[in-house]
Design a protein around this motif. Sequence first.
Motif, mmCIF file in Angstrom:
data_model
loop_
_atom_site.group_PDB
_atom_site.id
_atom_site.type_symbol
_atom_site.label_atom_id
_atom_site.label_comp_id
_atom_site.label_asym_id
_atom_site.label_seq_id
_atom_site.Cartn_x
_atom_site.Cartn_y
_atom_site.Cartn_z
ATOM 1 N N MET A 31 0.894 -1.273 0.262
ATOM 2 C CA MET A 31 0.176 0.343 -0.306
ATOM 3 C C MET A 31 0.860 0.932 -0.096
ATOM 4 O O MET A 31 0.370 2.326 -0.585
ATOM 5 N N VAL A 32 2.013 1.058 0.872
ATOM 6 C CA VAL A 32 2.642 2.567 0.950
ATOM 7 C C VAL A 32 2.914 2.881 -0.316
ATOM 8 O O VAL A 32 3.674 3.805 -0.655
ATOM 9 N N LEU A 33 3.758 1.424 -1.072
ATOM 10 C CA LEU A 33 4.767 1.534 -1.775
ATOM 11 C C LEU A 33 3.711 2.308 -3.092
ATOM 12 O O LEU A 33 4.197 3.505 -4.208
ATOM 13 N N THR A 34 2.109 1.962 -3.106
ATOM 14 C CA THR A 34 1.891 1.740 -4.123
ATOM 15 C C THR A 34 0.833 3.534 -4.381
ATOM 16 O O THR A 34 1.060 4.520 -5.250
ATOM 17 N N ALA A 35 0.948 3.888 -3.186
ATOM 18 C CA ALA A 35 1.031 5.841 -2.630
ATOM 19 C C ALA A 35 1.690 6.458 -3.176
ATOM 20 O O ALA A 35 1.068 7.238 -4.724
ATOM 21 N N LEU A 36 3.154 6.138 -2.680
ATOM 22 C CA LEU A 36 4.354 6.805 -3.584
ATOM 23 C C LEU A 36 4.034 7.045 -5.167
ATOM 24 O O LEU A 36 4.363 7.725 -5.307
ATOM 25 N N HIS A 37 4.139 5.496 -5.035
ATOM 26 C CA HIS A 37 4.251 5.648 -6.883
ATOM 27 C C HIS A 37 3.180 6.497 -7.667
ATOM 28 O O HIS A 37 2.925 7.151 -8.548
ATOM 29 N N MET A 38 1.830 6.888 -6.916
ATOM 30 C CA MET A 38 0.687 7.297 -7.657
ATOM 31 C C MET A 38 0.942 8.676 -7.283
ATOM 32 O O MET A 38 -0.174 9.512 -7.928
ATOM 33 N N GLY A 39 1.734 9.172 -6.369
ATOM 34 C CA GLY A 39 2.305 10.667 -6.186
ATOM 35 C C GLY A 39 1.379 10.939 -4.879
ATOM 36 O O GLY A 39 1.120 11.790 -5.220
ATOM 37 N N ALA A 40 0.575 10.235 -4.154
ATOM 38 C CA ALA A 40 -0.317 9.747 -3.534
ATOM 39 C C ALA A 40 0.120 10.371 -2.133
ATOM 40 O O ALA A 40 1.251 9.575 -1.791
ATOM 41 N N PRO A 41 -0.736 11.304 -1.087
ATOM 42 C CA PRO A 41 0.108 11.411 0.475
ATOM 43 C C PRO A 41 0.377 9.792 0.995
ATOM 44 O O PRO A 41 -0.346 8.882 1.285
ATOM 45 N N VAL A 42 1.365 9.436 1.760
ATOM 46 C CA VAL A 42 2.357 8.289 2.016
ATOM 47 C C VAL A 42 1.758 7.856 3.363
ATOM 48 O O VAL A 42 1.075 7.236 4.212
ATOM 49 N N GLU A 43 0.890 9.683 4.210
ATOM 50 C CA GLU A 43 1.128 9.520 5.646
ATOM 51 C C GLU A 43 -0.201 9.384 6.217
ATOM 52 O O GLU A 43 -0.886 8.287 6.948
ATOM 53 N N THR A 44 -1.089 9.016 5.118
ATOM 54 C CA THR A 44 -2.973 8.364 5.658
ATOM 55 C C THR A 44 -3.528 8.074 4.733
ATOM 56 O O THR A 44 -4.145 7.699 4.162
ATOM 57 N N TYR A 45 -1.885 7.040 4.074
ATOM 58 C CA TYR A 45 -3.285 5.633 3.012
ATOM 59 C C TYR A 45 -3.927 5.082 3.513
ATOM 60 O O TYR A 45 -4.334 4.372 3.076
ATOM 61 N N LEU A 46 -4.214 4.920 5.334
ATOM 62 C CA LEU A 46 -4.990 4.015 5.378
ATOM 63 C C LEU A 46 -5.997 5.017 5.616
ATOM 64 O O LEU A 46 -7.680 4.073 5.984
ATOM 65 N N LEU A 86 -5.787 5.548 -2.640
ATOM 66 C CA LEU A 86 -5.936 3.721 -2.701
ATOM 67 C C LEU A 86 -6.409 3.404 -2.148
ATOM 68 O O LEU A 86 -6.914 2.582 -2.844
ATOM 69 N N GLN A 87 -7.248 3.439 -1.457
ATOM 70 C CA GLN A 87 -7.966 3.109 -0.479
ATOM 71 C C GLN A 87 -9.584 3.166 -1.374
ATOM 72 O O GLN A 87 -10.371 2.433 -1.225
ATOM 73 N N ASP A 141 -9.763 -3.039 9.602
ATOM 74 C CA ASP A 141 -9.511 -3.652 10.301
ATOM 75 C C ASP A 141 -8.700 -3.957 10.999
ATOM 76 O O ASP A 141 -8.074 -2.766 12.123
ATOM 77 N N GLY A 142 -8.071 -5.255 11.916
ATOM 78 C CA GLY A 142 -7.506 -5.306 12.706
ATOM 79 C C GLY A 142 -5.553 -4.657 12.337
ATOM 80 O O GLY A 142 -5.420 -4.090 13.608
ATOM 81 N N CYS A 143 -5.660 -4.407 11.421
ATOM 82 C CA CYS A 143 -3.708 -3.908 10.208
ATOM 83 C C CYS A 143 -4.478 -2.045 10.329
ATOM 84 O O CYS A 143 -2.949 -1.563 10.354
ATOM 85 N N SER A 144 -6.062 -1.749 10.889
ATOM 86 C CA SER A 144 -5.939 -0.335 10.478
ATOM 87 C C SER A 144 -6.388 0.100 9.368
ATOM 88 O O SER A 144 -6.986 1.476 8.997
ATOM 89 N N ALA A 145 -6.248 -0.498 8.210
ATOM 90 C CA ALA A 145 -6.817 -1.102 7.049
ATOM 91 C C ALA A 145 -8.176 -1.176 6.451
ATOM 92 O O ALA A 145 -8.779 -1.714 7.676
ATOM 93 N N PRO A 146 -8.592 -0.515 5.899
ATOM 94 C CA PRO A 146 -9.851 -0.271 5.227
ATOM 95 C C PRO A 146 -10.221 -1.214 5.040
ATOM 96 O O PRO A 146 -9.604 -2.555 4.241
ATOM 97 N N ASN A 147 -11.715 -1.808 5.516
ATOM 98 C CA ASN A 147 -11.697 -3.817 4.953
ATOM 99 C C ASN A 147 -13.306 -3.830 4.600
ATOM 100 O O ASN A 147 -13.842 -2.392 4.851
ATOM 101 N N PHE A 148 -13.382 -4.850 4.302
ATOM 102 C CA PHE A 148 -14.842 -4.380 2.874
ATOM 103 C C PHE A 148 -15.735 -5.824 3.839
ATOM 104 O O PHE A 148 -15.558 -6.411 3.440
#
Lengths: 351, 351
Positions: A142-157, A163-164, A187-194
């Motif tokens: 997720m972090v690498l994708t956000a970085l590559h997209m040029g989107a903010p990394v700090e708020t990736y969750l 990305l989300q 989710d348990g890891c703080s990522a959005p889940n579906f």
Amino acid sequence: MPMETHLAVDLFRGGILESRHRTSVAAWKDGRVVLALGDTRRPVFMRSSSKPFQALAFVLSGAADRFGATGEELAVVCASHGAEECHIAAVRSLLGKAGLPPSVLGCGTHPPACPRASAELARSGAGPEVLHNNCSGKHTGMVLTALHMGAPVETYLDPAHPLQVENRRNVALFAGMDPADIRICVDGCSAPNFGLPLENQAAAFARLATPDASIPPALAAAARRVVAAMMAHPRMVAWQGEGDAALMGAAPGKIVSKLGAEGVQGVGVPGRGIGIALKVEDGSARPRLPVTVALLRAAGILTDAEAAAVGPPAALPLRNHRGIEVGAMAFALPEEVRVLRNGYGGLEGGR
Amino acid sequence: MPMETHLAVDLFRGGILESRHRTSVAAWKDGRVVLALGDTRRPVFMRSSSKPFQALAFVLSGAADRFGATGEELAVVCASHGAEECHIAAVRSLLGKAGLPPSVLGCGTHPPACPRASAELARSGAGPEVLHNNCSGKHTGMVLTALHMGAPVETYLDPAHPLQVENRRNVALFAGMDPADIRICVDGCSAPNFGLPLENQAAAFARLATPDASIPPALAAAARRVVAAMMAHPRMVAWQGEGDAALMGAAPGKIVSKLGAEGVQGVGVPGRGIGIALKVEDGSARPRLPVTVALLRAAGILTDAEAAAVGPPAALPLRNHRGIEVGAMAFALPEEVRVLRNGYGGLEGGR
């Protein structure tokens, strides 16, 4: 939970029923729901079974290529890994290729999920770090994708992060749903889940393994790459001998599978258009593997030898602390499961 | 499982139901069943909730006095202990008083149940020994009783051994049953265990805490001594802050409680003639403590402050690996639980 038509997975001890796991199962084949046991239409959170879908953006965006992700590294992005050395090395390598420290990962820490890795870490006197989190591969992706997209990394969750939003759209596309109809939780890891019905989860796994015309070509190619990585490196998706590693390892190239917390399991069968999703009502992990194996046997996908190679689930209390056999698990698949076989007008040799 | 009248203990995440634990509850008061939720009449193995009853022979036979068992040592005989230092010391002391080595215990080995004790042992580099088994106190009580009875020690786990026959008779007496109607299985620790309806388990806990005329005076005295030891030394029965230790520790002298594997819990209320037994259908430990506390609150036995002091169950997935609150447990006790209050013609303050 309107209907009581779920599969009853029963644990016996001393000849009597001790515990029962009510298990709902949905199966998708050739573009439609062919099996629905229990409560398959209410939304259920995919939990970690969403990881292969969350990995699609990593491939599709070009991030996987830009950072030179190997097959093992792509597999660990889809993993609920056990923090074995090979997992830690793969996550560390992927972070290193992007020049990022582990501290960018927002998954939190917990002891290694693999008991051997956990005992080794404890013996070393060190505490768990973020890399040991079973979701550290997913978060790295997720972090690498956000970085590559040029989107903010700090708020990736943040569920509103581009990305989300894309992850939700991808899950919806494979599940055949409107993204707005997918429930979101933390989710348990703080990522959005579906959260989506098991029937749609089954469809999503069918299309992940065998993309149909509803999936745009570039996304279909990403799905094939994700599935190939998971099937080629089953140990990277879990840990040696456990769960999805045992299942995919027993039948190389035949199935792609990913479990989720609270008794969730998804399975796709490449080239067969079959997807299966199950949820244990009470969240137990105990029925997950035995029921999945039985379904794949009944579908004619796993041979007897492959099913036997998966082995019994580690968590089953069938032997006691002295190795004495004290119980048994029992469940009966209904006749309807034969629809999973090819040519189910005429069964392959009956049953 | 004929009736679907159990208590539904629901776990919510992201605003939707994630998992459900169907929980059966039986309560006994003033000599009769006053509450029956779910499946309270089929036999259920007591598992470790039978330990206080298995300790009766240790006291009644005179073995506890002969070997000078302290209150702590009697409590650990009734324990599913966490292998904290205090537990190991008590078991070792008791064995030492009889001049026996740990190798006489037939319970097998497993890592300490208390996570802190388990981590400490792992850090030390040593593996688990038989003393770490959560049942090592019970087995020590059994071995010392067999020795004192003049019965063979090597075969003390045989269901036909005089001690095990007496244990079955004692359970039957407190449960108001014929010993022949009690089902026998092999427990996780290889000891014979007892399968009987929850309604009878509730009666057994009621009589353990408040022996009635059906219990012979010497056995009633043994029950009082067992209950007093458990209530005086709650930590010895589990481990610091956990389960029965938390429950009995929060309300000293008010309740005696003992959990069992596969989602079993028994509670007795000294002086009130109340006994409660519950079984989670799927074997989960998650509902055990919250439901027990809610029942004891509804019965007017625990105050709000005491209920709060018990604290949330450690296994509840309500916070994630970063401490973010991601879910909630919910269940609604039915109106009928008010029969547990004193003078339930006129409720204590109503509801």
